[in-house]
Motif scaffolding. Structure first.
Motif, PDB file in Angstrom:
ATOM      1  N   ARG A   1      37.542  68.562  18.185  1.00  0.00           N
ATOM      2  CA  ARG A   1      38.154  67.208  17.780  1.00  0.00           C
ATOM      3  C   ARG A   1      39.420  67.436  17.316  1.00  0.00           C
ATOM      4  O   ARG A   1      40.253  66.623  16.548  1.00  0.00           O
ATOM      5  CB  ARG A   1      37.524  66.709  16.557  1.00  0.00           C
TER       6      ARG A   1
ATOM      7  N   ASP B   1      42.874  58.568  14.442  1.00  0.00           N
ATOM      8  CA  ASP B   1      42.655  58.448  15.860  1.00  0.00           C
ATOM      9  C   ASP B   1      41.340  59.288  16.057  1.00  0.00           C
ATOM     10  O   ASP B   1      41.045  59.588  17.292  1.00  0.00           O
ATOM     11  CB  ASP B   1      43.872  59.208  16.420  1.00  0.00           C
TER      12      ASP B   1
ATOM     13  N   LYS C   1      40.897  62.144  15.520  1.00  0.00           N
ATOM     14  CA  LYS C   1      40.986  63.647  15.650  1.00  0.00           C
ATOM     15  C   LYS C   1      41.165  64.290  14.146  1.00  0.00           C
ATOM     16  O   LYS C   1      41.526  63.864  13.223  1.00  0.00           O
ATOM     17  CB  LYS C   1      42.462  63.888  16.363  1.00  0.00           C
TER      18      LYS C   1
ATOM     19  N   ASP D   1      50.473  69.434  10.724  1.00  0.00           N
ATOM     20  CA  ASP D   1      50.323  69.806  12.268  1.00  0.00           C
ATOM     21  C   ASP D   1      51.361  70.465  12.821  1.00  0.00           C
ATOM     22  O   ASP D   1      51.946  70.023  13.871  1.00  0.00           O
ATOM     23  CB  ASP D   1      50.032  68.146  12.842  1.00  0.00           C
TER      24      ASP D   1
ATOM     25  N   HIS E   1      43.322  66.495  11.827  1.00  0.00           N
ATOM     26  CA  HIS E   1      44.599  66.994  11.519  1.00  0.00           C
ATOM     27  C   HIS E   1      44.917  67.958  10.381  1.00  0.00           C
ATOM     28  O   HIS E   1      44.044  67.818   9.212  1.00  0.00           O
ATOM     29  CB  HIS E   1      45.572  65.747  11.135  1.00  0.00           C
TER      30      HIS E   1
ATOM     31  N   GLU F   1      40.214  63.811   8.911  1.00  0.00           N
ATOM     32  CA  GLU F   1      40.260  63.085   9.909  1.00  0.00           C
ATOM     33  C   GLU F   1      41.252  61.894   9.994  1.00  0.00           C
ATOM     34  O   GLU F   1      41.699  61.379   9.019  1.00  0.00           O
ATOM     35  CB  GLU F   1      38.955  62.556  10.137  1.00  0.00           C
TER      36      GLU F   1
ATOM     37  N   THR G   1      43.502  67.954  16.831  1.00  0.00           N
ATOM     38  CA  THR G   1      44.690  67.252  17.552  1.00  0.00           C
ATOM     39  C   THR G   1      45.224  68.029  18.250  1.00  0.00           C
ATOM     40  O   THR G   1      45.506  69.349  18.368  1.00  0.00           O
ATOM     41  CB  THR G   1      45.434  66.509  16.576  1.00  0.00           C
TER      42      THR G   1
END
Length: 719
Positions: free
Chosen positions: A476, A416, A418, A438, A420, A413, A478
């Motif tokens: 969630r 943000d 999100k 990512d 990743h 996490e 990204t």
């Protein structure tokens, strides 16, 4: 198809037809003859040779000795040393006289090569084929005049081919003992020892029938002990007589499985040659496709490559309705499950993975490039989707779960809120960090994997404890990194230089989880495609096939055809093979898949008929192409308008279709209008429906469209 049938409202016209049927007027022997490869001079190298195969054993035909001998190059896909393919050797036909000229023809209908050599002493006619079931290559000759044929064997060099290609020193550990020549009765044997034990054996028998006619039977054995390797090869050539009838019967049954005819005769020829090539290169119960099939040329790519090559190789059989040819990939993955788990290292208890390349044992610990196994499992998923074979889905589920678990171990996490990916790597893009968090290819495969696991658990009624984790990941994860030019390589790396792979576009193609049918994504898809293709310096053959399929998805048929013709004009060799430093069989095969994508697509929730055909293709016909959900689809187009569409259900799945018909659409079963031009059909297993427009059900005939005589028999060698 994921559709829910409600009450039939907004119904299109329903006109029962008791005896509607598709009339197939294809004379397959005559039709395929216009696509045979024809040589008006003898080929001199792999790049223009003729080839035969049965999914394991194969042969190539081209000249040797400065054009004064005919090389019959033996091939077998699974012969390896240090987990790498190696050459086996050549049987050499030497005529008595000097070769003056020669011709050849690869007869697709019968899967055999025929030819004639003219010398200053007479002539030699020859015919060769690799038997479809028996592991035997057959070579027949008839010598006339004062000609006489002699045979010899030239063994291949049993060393690491990558080192030879790179001109690296060959160490003692990389060398093998020289081959040993022996005989058993009337059978000649050349045995090549391989470290640490065993080897491969080539056995051949020459039968002289008199009147200048001889027949050579040859085979290749491979085992971890010399006795077994020799015995396998000898048994094949000394065994039951080779049945030409059974060989031809298999191919005559194979060809009508799917029919395509388009006005571009060269592309039509290319398509059928790829179907011949794939059926010659792999079958159920035989080795999976590496980059060469059962043939060999010096190469830096003597293994299976898992970061694009094997995936692209296994697309044409899907829509092309030759699904048996895809089974070898599923068998490879099933058989390698234990190795795939061990490749995941410290996560092997619940995960699976594979590095960039491997032998047939699937042993290659994963490194920074973690996308390879999930992408290969997408191919496995497609094999399921086109068959709806639940047993296949049950085998896939635990493999896919393990593969996605490897990604889940590398999720964190961010500030943000999100999720990743902390690991990853975009295949072959230069100037990226290792690892590269990512990456778009990894985010796309993780999304697809979680969606597919949830759908599979629902389908199989599995209450898996990871269901909440998959849902949370989707909620969630990204977003895909993008900028003013479209999709990036990763969060930290823009797409800033020419790149042959479309790894950063995988969510568009072939995953189809970002599509132009999603209004919020259409502009992004178009911008990303244009930016990628706008930097052509390092594009490769499969770059054009990927662009063609994305263009077809966009409904840009002219662009799709332009990309395919760019490939054929600039990259494809005279025998339709393709080379990037070494053979890369996936590129021409993926081009056949792109043509399928132009004619019929079934991603998402619907079948689309003629979704991406160019305006110049006024007349088109296809019969028994296959769609996801296990549907067989046939259609005809005349003067630029679709005349009729037939859909047959093989599994009783829900069916949503965009038939591409103009005007009021009628059908032989009730239709539900979903949106303009899109309909739902209720089809039981084995049931079919016919869709058309006009006052009456048309005569539904499939036959080849008119050919361009100047483009018939385009491939081979012309003078």
């Amino acid at each position: 198809m994921k559709t829910i049938f409600g009450t039939l409202i907004n119904c299109a016209m329903f006109v029962p037809a008791l005896h509607a049927q598709v009339i197939d007027n294809t004379d397959w022997k005559a039709f395929l003859s216009r696509h045979d490869l024809v040589w008006k001079q003898l080929p001199t190298r792999f790049e223009d040779a003729a080839y035969t195969g049965n999914g394991k054993l194969g042969a190539m035909v081209f000249t040797a000795d400065n054009g004064q001998a005919l090389r019959w190059q033996m091939g077998r896909t699974d012969v390896h040393f240090q987990a790498m393919r190696i050459p086996i050797g050549d049987l050499l036909l030497k005529p008595r006289g000097k070769i003056l000229s020669g011709t050849m023809r690869l007869d697709l209908w019968n899967a055999e090569v025929r030819g004639k050599i003219t010398t200053n002493k007479g002539a030699i006619e020859f015919r060769t084929f690799t038997h479809t079931d028996q592991m035997v290559n057959v070579f027949e000759t008839i010598a006339t005049g004062d000609e006489k044929v002699s045979w010899s064997f030239a063994p291949g060099l049993a060393v690491n081919p990558r080192k030879i290609h790179r001109k690296e020193p060959i160490e003692v550990a990389d060398r093998n003992e020289p081959p040993v020549a022996t005989t058993e009765g009337d059978i000649f044997i050349s045995f090549q020892p391989l470290k640490p034990a065993g080897g491969h054996a080539t056995a051949w028998k020459i039968v002289d029938s008199g009147d200048g006619k001889t027949t050579v039977y040859a085979s290749v054995g491979f085992a971890d002990n010399d006795r077994a390797a020799k015995a396998e090869a000898v048994a094949a050539v000394a065994g039951p007589s080779v049945s030409e009838e059974s060989h031809r019967r298999w191919w005559h049954n194979f060809w009508p499985e799917g029919f395509v005819s388009i006005p571009d005769t060269r592309l039509e020829s290319f398509y059928y040659i790829q179907m011949y090539k794939m059926a010659s290169a792999t079958r159920p119960g035989r080795p999976a496709l590496d980059l060469m099939g059962p043939w060999f040329r010096g190469t830096p790519w003597p293994k299976i490559w898992w970061n694009l090559n094997i995936q692209l190789s296994y697309w044409p059989q899907l829509t092309g309705n030759r699904l048996a040819l895809g089974e070898s990939l599923c068998e490879l993955i099933d058989g390698g499950a234990e190795a795939l788990a061990k490749n995941a290292g410290k996560f092997q208890a619940d995960s699976a993975a594979i590095g960039r390349s491997s032998g047939y044992d699937c042993v290659r610990p994963v490194g920074a490039e973690i996308c390879n196994l999930p992408w290969a499992l997408h191919n496995y998923w497609l094999q399921y989707r086109y068959t709806m074979d639940e047993a296949k889905l049950r085998r896939l589920f635990p493999l896919l779960k393990r593969s996605i678990n490897y990604y889940l171990h590398h999720l964190a996490e961010g500030t943000d809120g999100k999720l990743h990916l902390t690991q990853g790597y975009s295949p072959e893009y230069s100037n990226q960090p290792t690892p590269n968090p990512d990456c778009n290819i990894d985010l796309a495969l993780l999304r697809w994997g979680c969606e597919t696991l949830l759908a599979t658990a629902d389908k199989l009624k599995v209450d898996d404890p990871l269901i909440p984790r998959w849902k949370d990941t989707l909620a969630r994860l990204t977003p895909y990194p993008q900028d003013e030019n479209g999709l990036r390589i990763s969060a930290s790396v823009p797409f800033a230089e020419s790149h042959r792979h479309y790894s950063h576009l995988l969510m568009i193609y072939p995953l189809y989880i970002m599509t132009p049918e999603q209004p919020e994504n259409r502009a992004l898809v178009i911008k990303s495609l244009k930016h990628w293709m706008g930097m052509p310096a390092r594009l490769a053959g499969y770059s054009y096939t990927g662009a063609a399929s994305i263009s077809a998805m966009l409904g840009e048929g002219d662009e799709a055809a332009r990309y395919l013709n760019k490939l054929l004009d600039t990259k494809i060799l005279p025998n339709t093979l393709y080379v990037e430093s070494g053979p890369c069989i996936e590129t021409p095969l993926s081009a056949a898949a792109s043509l399928n994508d132009m004619l019929l697509s079934s991603w998402g929730d619907r079948i689309r008929v003629f979704p991406g055909v160019p305006a110049a293709w006024k007349d088109i016909a296809f019969h028994n192409l296959r769609a996801q959900g296990a549907f067989l689809v046939s259609a005809a187009r005349k003067n630029g308008k679709t005349q009729w569409v037939r859909v047959k259900s093989l599994a009783g799945e829900p069916c949503r279709i965009r038939p591409g018909l103009n005007g009021d659409v009628k059908a032989t079963i009730p239709l539900k209008v979903v949106e303009p031009g899109v309909f739902d059909l209720r089809l039981a297993k084995g049931e079919e429906a016919f869709l058309y427009s006009g006052d009456a059900l048309p005569v539904m005939t499939v036959a080849p469209v008119a050919a361009d005589p100047a483009r018939c028999n385009y491939y081979g060698l012309q003078k």
